[in-house]
Design an enzyme around this catalytic site. Sequence first.
Site, PDB file in Angstrom:
ATOM      1  N   GLY A   1       0.816  -1.213   0.000  1.00 54.60           N
ATOM      2  CA  GLY A   1       0.000   0.000   0.000  1.00 54.60           C
ATOM      3  C   GLY A   1       0.845   1.257   0.000  1.00 54.60           C
ATOM      4  O   GLY A   1       0.562   2.209  -0.743  1.00 54.60           O
ATOM      5  N   GLU A   2       1.905   1.272   0.803  1.00 60.11           N
ATOM      6  CA  GLU A   2       2.779   2.443   0.868  1.00 60.11           C
ATOM      7  C   GLU A   2       3.478   2.670  -0.466  1.00 60.11           C
ATOM      8  O   GLU A   2       3.592   3.805  -0.941  1.00 60.11           O
ATOM      9  CB  GLU A   2       3.811   2.262   1.974  1.00 60.11           C
ATOM     10  CG  GLU A   2       4.718   3.462   2.139  1.00 60.11           C
ATOM     11  CD  GLU A   2       5.748   3.287   3.248  1.00 60.11           C
ATOM     12  OE1 GLU A   2       6.373   4.288   3.593  1.00 60.11           O
ATOM     13  OE2 GLU A   2       5.914   2.158   3.751  1.00 60.11           O
ATOM     14  N   SER A   3       3.930   1.607  -1.109  1.00 65.43           N
ATOM     15  CA  SER A   3       4.593   1.733  -2.408  1.00 65.43           C
ATOM     16  C   SER A   3       3.662   2.345  -3.444  1.00 65.43           C
ATOM     17  O   SER A   3       4.019   3.275  -4.166  1.00 65.43           O
ATOM     18  CB  SER A   3       5.080   0.365  -2.900  1.00 65.43           C
ATOM     19  OG  SER A   3       5.999  -0.187  -2.005  1.00 65.43           O
TER      20      SER A   3
END
Length: 115
Positions: free
Chosen positions: A38-40
């Site tokens: 998700g962060e990527s």
Amino acid sequence: MGIEFLEYSVERSVARMPVEGNRQPANLLHGGAYVVLGESLGSMSANLYAGAGRLAVGIDINATHTRSATSGWVTAVCTPIHLGRSLTVHEIAVEDEQGRRCSTVRITNLIKDAA
């Protein structure tokens, strides 16, 4: 982690990741892998929105896990909730191959001038 980016734009980004190789000892895809996925995706979308000469820096990540995938791939779809001059918020929904929600990740990015 084997993240594959399938679609990439400011309006909608999609990536997938194999469960195999990203499991905990209990043979489940661990929550940290969902957060990294998700962060990527959220950070890449925010940087695309920021454009040349500006940079998106992740300042807050909030993740809710509803289930663990045990095989196959998980797919993440990232959509913007807020796109402002100095701040973006993206929500990433992660689903398993059966279309069941595994996790929701919300990332807030500060947009600043590149040094």
